[in-house]
Design an enzyme around this catalytic site. Structure first.
Site, PDB file in Angstrom:
ATOM      1  N   SER A  95     122.718  34.113  33.544  1.00  0.00           N
ATOM      2  CA  SER A  95     123.289  32.978  34.726  1.00  0.00           C
ATOM      3  C   SER A  95     123.667  31.612  33.807  1.00  0.00           C
ATOM      4  O   SER A  95     124.197  31.907  33.051  1.00  0.00           O
ATOM      5  CB  SER A  95     121.345  31.708  33.899  1.00  0.00           C
ATOM      6  OG  SER A  95     121.107  30.587  35.037  1.00  0.00           O
ATOM      7  N   TYR A 108     114.613  27.286  28.519  1.00  0.00           N
ATOM      8  CA  TYR A 108     115.157  28.302  29.854  1.00  0.00           C
ATOM      9  C   TYR A 108     117.139  28.557  29.142  1.00  0.00           C
ATOM     10  O   TYR A 108     117.505  30.059  29.195  1.00  0.00           O
ATOM     11  CB  TYR A 108     115.176  27.949  30.883  1.00  0.00           C
ATOM     12  CG  TYR A 108     116.500  29.205  32.120  1.00  0.00           C
ATOM     13  CD1 TYR A 108     115.750  30.592  32.731  1.00  0.00           C
ATOM     14  CD2 TYR A 108     117.721  28.414  32.484  1.00  0.00           C
ATOM     15  CE1 TYR A 108     115.859  31.310  32.789  1.00  0.00           C
ATOM     16  CE2 TYR A 108     117.911  29.422  33.588  1.00  0.00           C
ATOM     17  CZ  TYR A 108     117.147  30.497  34.020  1.00  0.00           C
ATOM     18  OH  TYR A 108     117.212  31.575  35.027  1.00  0.00           O
ATOM     19  N   LYS A 112     119.020  31.883  28.072  1.00  0.00           N
ATOM     20  CA  LYS A 112     120.176  32.813  28.058  1.00  0.00           C
ATOM     21  C   LYS A 112     121.008  32.680  27.489  1.00  0.00           C
ATOM     22  O   LYS A 112     122.292  34.209  27.314  1.00  0.00           O
ATOM     23  CB  LYS A 112     120.135  31.814  30.124  1.00  0.00           C
ATOM     24  CG  LYS A 112     119.058  32.251  31.013  1.00  0.00           C
ATOM     25  CD  LYS A 112     119.206  33.528  31.091  1.00  0.00           C
ATOM     26  CE  LYS A 112     118.265  33.744  32.794  1.00  0.00           C
ATOM     27  NZ  LYS A 112     117.682  34.994  32.832  1.00  0.00           N
ATOM     28  N   SER A 144     114.961  31.631  45.771  1.00  0.00           N
ATOM     29  CA  SER A 144     114.377  32.622  45.518  1.00  0.00           C
ATOM     30  C   SER A 144     112.659  31.509  45.249  1.00  0.00           C
ATOM     31  O   SER A 144     112.577  31.047  45.531  1.00  0.00           O
ATOM     32  CB  SER A 144     114.510  33.572  43.844  1.00  0.00           C
ATOM     33  OG  SER A 144     114.427  32.541  43.457  1.00  0.00           O
TER      34      SER A 144
END
Length: 234
Positions: A95, A108, A112, A144
């Site tokens: 990401s 998160y 990553k 998404s």
């Protein structure tokens, strides 16, 4: 256009990235069916929307178990096969959050960043296998369902407002650019529209300016989050 694929060309297996004890058997099932694995695409993961001070540490454990440990576990078994063949591609959906930092996504971003560090290091261990490619894809915001499944302050809570996705990159464009990157063995591909792509360059080449800008953007982002306005990175 009529596909030339037959039933024998397709195998679908259920896989739980957090059940690491099942990954070797899943890999062996694929090898038994096809005889080889040319490409592994690590695409499993969940994002996060919560402030660190409000978030239970169990959430951070779950993010690392899924996004990081689950990914490298599956990679380990597939890589063993690729080393035997001396050929293959390992593609990981990282990401832009693996390149920069952002509020509301501390766990998160950490997962990553961990993937970025792991695969950059793994690549240096495979210099005797020049036909094994380590490819990291770093998307920005993409249309998404990732927003519907984000981690929040605690494991039992789901997000209430999924927000508008019309401003994000269409899924098919992200997929096409990913395939172009894989076909050309691009080690790291940033797949994003502006302004997110511009921020990636700023973070890479002028981090002091990036920190200043992110502090300004982050303050507004947190205010929007607290008022119920949602925006999610891929």
């Amino acid at each position: 256009e009529i596909s030339s694929l037959t039933e024998n060309d397709i195998l679908v297996l259920r896989l739980d990235l957090t059940d690491r004890s099942s990954h070797e058997a899943a890999t062996n099932s694929v090898l038994k069916h096809f005889g080889k694995i040319d490409v592994l695409v690590n695409n499993g993961g969940r994002s996060q929307r919560s402030l660190f001070v409000d978030t239970n540490l169990d959430v951070y454990n779950a993010i690392i178990e899924l996004n990081y440990l689950g990914t490298i576990s599956l990679t380990k078994y597939v890589l063993n096969h690729m080393i035997q063949r001396k050929k293959g591609k390992i593609v990981t959906m990282s990401s832009v959050m693996g390149i920069m930092g952002a509020p509301l996504a501390t766990g998160y971003c950490a997962s990553k960043h961990a993937l970025q560090g792991f695969f950059n290091s793994l690549r240096t261990e495979l210099t005797d296998y020049p036909e094994i490619s380590i490819i990291q894809i770093c998307p920005g915001p993409v249309q998404s369902q990732i927003i519907q499944n984000v981690f929040t302050e605690n494991l039992a809570k789901s997000i209430e407002n999924s927000g508008d996705q019309s401003h994000k990159m269409p899924t098919d464009r992200c997929a096409r650019l990913t395939l172009v990157s894989v076909a050309n063995d691009v080690k790291e591909a940033w797949i994003s529209d502006h302004p997110y792509l511009a921020v990636c360059y700023l973070w890479q080449y002028a981090p002091t300016w990036a920190w200043w800008l992110m502090n300004r953007m982050g303050k507004r982002r947190i205010q929007n989050f607290k008022s119920g306005i949602v925006s999610v990175q891929r």
